[in-house]
Design an enzyme around this catalytic site. Structure first.
Site, PDB file in Angstrom:
ATOM      1  CE1 TYR A   1       6.574   2.208   0.549  1.00  0.00           C
ATOM      2  CE2 TYR A   1       6.101   1.064   2.597  1.00  0.00           C
ATOM      3  CZ  TYR A   1       6.745   2.076   1.918  1.00  0.00           C
ATOM      4  OH  TYR A   1       7.552   2.955   2.585  1.00  0.00           O
TER       5      TYR A   1
ATOM      6  N   GLY B   1       0.812  -1.209   0.000  1.00  0.00           N
ATOM      7  CA  GLY B   1       0.000   0.000   0.000  1.00  0.00           C
ATOM      8  C   GLY B   1       0.851   1.267   0.000  1.00  0.00           C
TER       9      GLY B   1
END
Length: 471
Positions: A188, A91
């Site tokens: 991420y 994210g």
């Protein structure tokens, strides 16, 4: 006399059976201390399965009241002989339950009505025990009692809290204490995974009960801010997503070393996405977008942001074979009966469950410029590292990953070659001293969603520590 001897032998045998049974029961009871309350008996609409499932919370900071949510799906066969794999989504701020568990590598998929589940035949729990962790606090069902935590978090706290989770979780599930551990994730989580591995190594150097970390594997992973951004802009141009003029302007006006770009550069990014990309799914540039219920043909409502530009305002969506899968997840995991079965939301979190937490996403306060130094450290300690890349993702594209990994300047062990699955080229791979890189042909940002069979083959080869098949 013979009958008496037979009787004595039978009594001795009977007592031995009782003793063995009692010992086995004591071992099972010891193993089960703390885990019984987390046992999932059946999820609403779930098909019958033979493997066990557990879910619940581990408090990682009592002062702040930070608790991380997990979901364990044990291996379908012989779980005691299989390794433990922790899966993390990125994210930052996105849920491993929403993505990894529910549409990528988990044993179930959510049906279109969100009324139930069906089996994923390419689940990674066919070969490993899967532990899906929602981290940091504020992601998915994980929570904090200190609201300021949502605006004051980042890489460092995520890694430290995740380590605390593992330490305490292993106390709750002692049968996993000496098990081989692997950590995997995407996007991420290209930060989360190696950073957590480094925390584990530091912990192991100070404890008499080390965690048996063997390897890490990351996909379409945020790696190095400069080379990720450079590779992304080059991917956009080479795939005809932007004009020559926009490409030249981006290359001239943007400082790819910066987490936060100048207003001029930011406006160029926005222009490219809004005016030149068109209505595409950036996470798979050849996949159809999800049509909203109002009939508009926009991308899905996903909040998974462009991870390598953390402060950019654009929130793009993710799609797959069914481009609306996240909609089903957000309906299913907000159902009270589902939350009860998962032992989730016990404290009455004052907001709906979402796949990604936008507040946390927009307030990420520390982010490593590069995780390449951690790669070097992990390789020195013999940790297996595999990096894979779906080659139709334009968010963290294959060019970005190759630019980043080239900075390691590793010697080649097995030169570049096509690898196969079901007699088809699954992608291309090269094995270096200390690291294996592989592409997955035709896969987007969530590789197991788009190419589940190829992703499972990739995972099996990674666990075995063997090169991908050449034929």
């Amino acid at each position: 006399m013979e009958q008496r001897q037979i009787f004595v032998h039978m009594v001795i045998l009977f007592l031995m059976v009782l003793l063995i049974g009692a010992s086995y029961g004591a071992v099972k009871a010891e193993e089960g201390v703390g885990e019984a309350a987390d046992r999932i008996f059946e999820l609403p609409g779930q098909p019958k399965v033979k493997f066990q499932q557990f879910s619940g919370y581990v408090t990682v900071n009592k002062v702040a009241g930070r608790a991380l949510f997990y979901w364990l799906t044990e291996a379908a066969n012989n779980p005691l002989t299989k390794p433990l794999v922790i899966w993390l989504n990125g994210g930052p701020g996105c849920s491993s339950v929403a993505y990894g568990a529910s549409e990528e590598i988990g044993p179930f998929r959510i049906n279109k009505m969100a009324s139930g589940l069906y089996i994923n035949k390419f689940s990674w729990n066919t070969v490993a025990n899967l532990l899906f962790l929602e981290t940091p606090a504020g992601v998915g069902f994980s929570y904090t009692n200190r609201s300021t935590d949502l605006k004051d978090t980042g890489d460092r706290r995520t890694a430290k809290d995740s380590l605390q989770f593992i330490i305490q979780w292993l106390e709750r599930f002692p049968r996993y204490k000496n098990r081989e551990l692997y950590i995997s994730g995407e996007s991420y989580a290209g930060h989360y995974v190696p950073q957590l591995a480094k925390e584990i190594m530091t912990y192991n150097s100070k404890t008499k009960q080390p965690i048996n970390l063997k390897g890490i594997m990351v996909g379409n992973a945020v790696t190095d801010i400069y080379y990720d951004n450079l590779g992304t802009v080059n991917y956009w141009w080479s795939h005809a997503m932007i004009s020559d003029l926009t490409y030249r302007r981006l290359m001239n006006k943007c400082d790819f070393h910066q987490q936060k770009e100048s207003d001029e550069c930011d406006s160029l990014y926005s222009y490219a996405m809004d005016k030149e990309f068109g209505n595409i799914d950036q996470y798979n540039i050849y996949a159809p977008p999800c049509n909203n219920s109002d009939g508009s043909n926009s991308a899905t409502h996903r909040n998974m942001r462009l991870p390598h530009r953390p402060y950019h305002q654009a929130f793009r969506k993710l799609s797959g074979y069914d481009p609306c899968t996240e909609k089903y997840a957000e309906i299913y995991y907000n159902r009270p009966d589902v939350q009860e079965a998962l032992h989730a939301n016990k404290t009455g979190i004052p907001y709906k469950w979402t796949a990604c937490n936008e507040i946390l996403n927009r307030n990420w306060n520390d982010s490593d410029a590069s995780v390449l130094p951690i790669y070097r450290e992990l390789m020195q300690h013999g940790i297996r590292i595999w990096v894979f890349s779906g080659d139709v993702d334009s968010v963290v594209p294959v060019t970005a990953t190759r630019y980043s990994l080239s900075q390691l300047k590793l010697a080649t062990k097995i030169p570049w070659y096509p690898w196969y699955v079901k007699s088809q080229v699954g992608g291309w791979t090269e094995e270096y001293e200390g690291l294996t890189f592989a592409t997955v042909r035709g896969a987007g940002h969530e590789v197991p969603l788009f190419k589940p069979r190829a992703a499972l083959q990739l995972f099996k080869s990674f666990l075995a520590g063997k090169p991908l098949p050449k034929s």
